[in-house]
Motif scaffolding. Structure first.
Motif, PDB file in Angstrom:
ATOM      1  N   GLU A  97      36.512  34.763  41.945  1.00 41.80           N
ATOM      2  CA  GLU A  97      35.891  35.675  42.903  1.00 41.80           C
ATOM      3  C   GLU A  97      36.235  35.271  44.330  1.00 41.80           C
ATOM      4  N   ARG A  98      36.280  33.967  44.605  1.00 40.99           N
ATOM      5  CA  ARG A  98      36.673  33.491  45.936  1.00 40.99           C
ATOM      6  C   ARG A  98      38.115  33.836  46.262  1.00 40.99           C
ATOM      7  N   HIS A  99      38.930  33.962  45.228  1.00 44.11           N
ATOM      8  CA  HIS A  99      40.333  34.319  45.442  1.00 44.11           C
ATOM      9  C   HIS A  99      40.535  35.826  45.551  1.00 44.11           C
ATOM     10  N   GLY A 100      39.451  36.567  45.566  1.00 38.11           N
ATOM     11  CA  GLY A 100      39.540  37.998  45.793  1.00 38.11           C
ATOM     12  C   GLY A 100      39.663  38.862  44.561  1.00 38.11           C
ATOM     13  N   HIS A 101      39.468  38.288  43.381  1.00 34.62           N
ATOM     14  CA  HIS A 101      39.572  39.065  42.156  1.00 34.62           C
ATOM     15  C   HIS A 101      38.225  39.700  41.806  1.00 34.62           C
ATOM     16  N   GLU A 102      38.282  40.772  41.054  1.00 34.20           N
ATOM     17  CA  GLU A 102      37.072  41.451  40.587  1.00 34.20           C
ATOM     18  C   GLU A 102      36.676  40.842  39.249  1.00 34.20           C
ATOM     19  N   VAL A 103      35.492  40.260  39.189  1.00 33.55           N
ATOM     20  CA  VAL A 103      35.105  39.466  38.020  1.00 33.55           C
ATOM     21  C   VAL A 103      33.775  39.955  37.459  1.00 33.55           C
ATOM     22  N   ALA A 104      33.710  40.033  36.134  1.00 32.19           N
ATOM     23  CA  ALA A 104      32.458  40.309  35.433  1.00 32.19           C
ATOM     24  C   ALA A 104      32.245  39.219  34.391  1.00 32.19           C
TER      25      ALA A 104
END
Length: 255
Positions: A20-27
C-alpha cells in the motif's frame, strides 16, 4: 496493481502495508473478526471472511486482481485460495506461503501457485550459502518449481580454479548468470578466469540441476543431499500443516 492478500496475520499485514505504501491497491481477507478489527493493514481494504470462499474472494475484488498472495498460517487455505484465484478468477500471478516445508511439493502449478515462499527453506539456504564451499546450494525456487537460483562457491583445489568461463561445458539449461568475487559482482564473460572462493550463480531448470551438481561436485552427488530447501521431496503427502495463532485459520477442505 491490484493485490488481494489472504490472511491478516503478521506476514499478510506486513505485506499489505508495504504494498500500500508503494501505491498499490490492496485488499486483505481475514476470517477472524478479532484479527480483522485489530490488525494494522495501513490503507488496505479489509474484507471479513474465508479466503477459500468464492463469494468472499469476489467481494475482495479478486476478479480484477493482478496478484493474489496466500499468506495464511494454514497450508491448506493457501493452496485452495491460490487454486480458486487462478481457476475461477483468472488471476495472473499467485504467491503462496509455505508454513510446513514438508508440504512444499504441493505448491506448484497444479494448485495454481506460481511462486512458493517457505521461510524455513529460505533461512536454510542462506545459512548454507554463508558457510558451504564446494557444494551446490539452492537459494530460491522460481516459477512453480520450473527453475531455481543456485549458488556454488569454488573451494580450494577445485578443477574450476584457473579455468576460463567460456571453456567450461555448462549445462544448457543451467546458465551461469554472474559471479561474485570479494563481495563485488562480476560479469560471467567467456574470458573471465575463475578463482578460489568465487561465488557462481546459476539459473537452473529442474531437470538440469542434477547435471550441474555432477559437473561441480562430482558423480557421487547425483542425488541432492537432504535439506529444508529440498525437503519437499522427502515429505509425506499426508503431512498435516499446522496453523499459527497470528494468521487466518481455514475452514477449507484438506488439500
Amino acid at each position: 496493481m491490484r493485490v488481494v492478500i489472504a490472511g491478516a496475520g503478521a506476514v499478510g499485514a506486513s505485506v499489505a502495508r508495504e504494498l500500500e505504501r508503494h501505491g498499490h491497491e490492496v485488499a486483505v481477507v481475514e476470517v477472524r473478526p478479532d484479527a480483522a478489527a485489530k490488525t494494522d493493514v495501513g490503507g488496505a481494504a479489509m474484507v471479513l471472511g474465508d479466503a477459500c470462499d468464492l463469494g468472499v474472494l469476489r467481494e475482495a475484488g479478486t476478479l480484477c486482481a493482478d496478484v493474489l498472495v496466500a499468506a495464511t498460517g494454514d497450508d491448506r487455505a493457501n493452496l485452495v485460495a491460490s487454486l480458486l484465484a487462478r481457476s475461477e478468477f483468472g488471476v495472473r500471478r499467485t504467491v503462496a506461503r509455505v508454513n510446513n516445508p514438508r508440504n512444499d511439493w504441493l505448491f506448484d502449478e497444479s494448485w495454481g501457485v506460481d511462486v512458493a515462499v517457505s521461510t524455513p527453506s529460505i533461512m536454510t539456504a542462506l545459512v548454507e550459502e554463508a558457510v558451504e564451499s564446494g557444494d551446490l546450494v539452492r537459494l530460491l525456487r522460481l516459477e512453480a518449481g520450473g527453475a531455481a537460483l543456485t549458488e556454488f562457491r569454488v573451494p580450494a583445489g577445485h578443477w574450476l580454479r584457473g579455468r576460463r568461463v567460456g571453456t567450461v561445458s555448462w549445462p544448457l539449461e543451467a546458465p551461469l548468470l554472474a559471479l561474485v568475487r570479494d563481495g563485488a559482482p562480476r560479469p560471467s564473460a567467456p574470458d573471465e578466469v575463475l578463482e578460489e572462493a568465487d561465488e557462481l550463480f546459476f539459473l537452473a531448470a529442474a531437470e538440469a540441476e542434477a547435471a550441474l551438481r555432477r559437473l561441480l561436485v562430482g558423480p557421487e552427488a547425483d542425488q541432492p543431499r537432504r535439506a529444508a530447501v529440498d525437503g519437499a521431496e522427502a515429505g509425506a503427502p499426508g503431512a498435516e500443516p499446522r496453523g499459527e495463532d497470528t494468521d487466518q485459520a481455514s475452514h477449507s477442505p484438506s488439500a
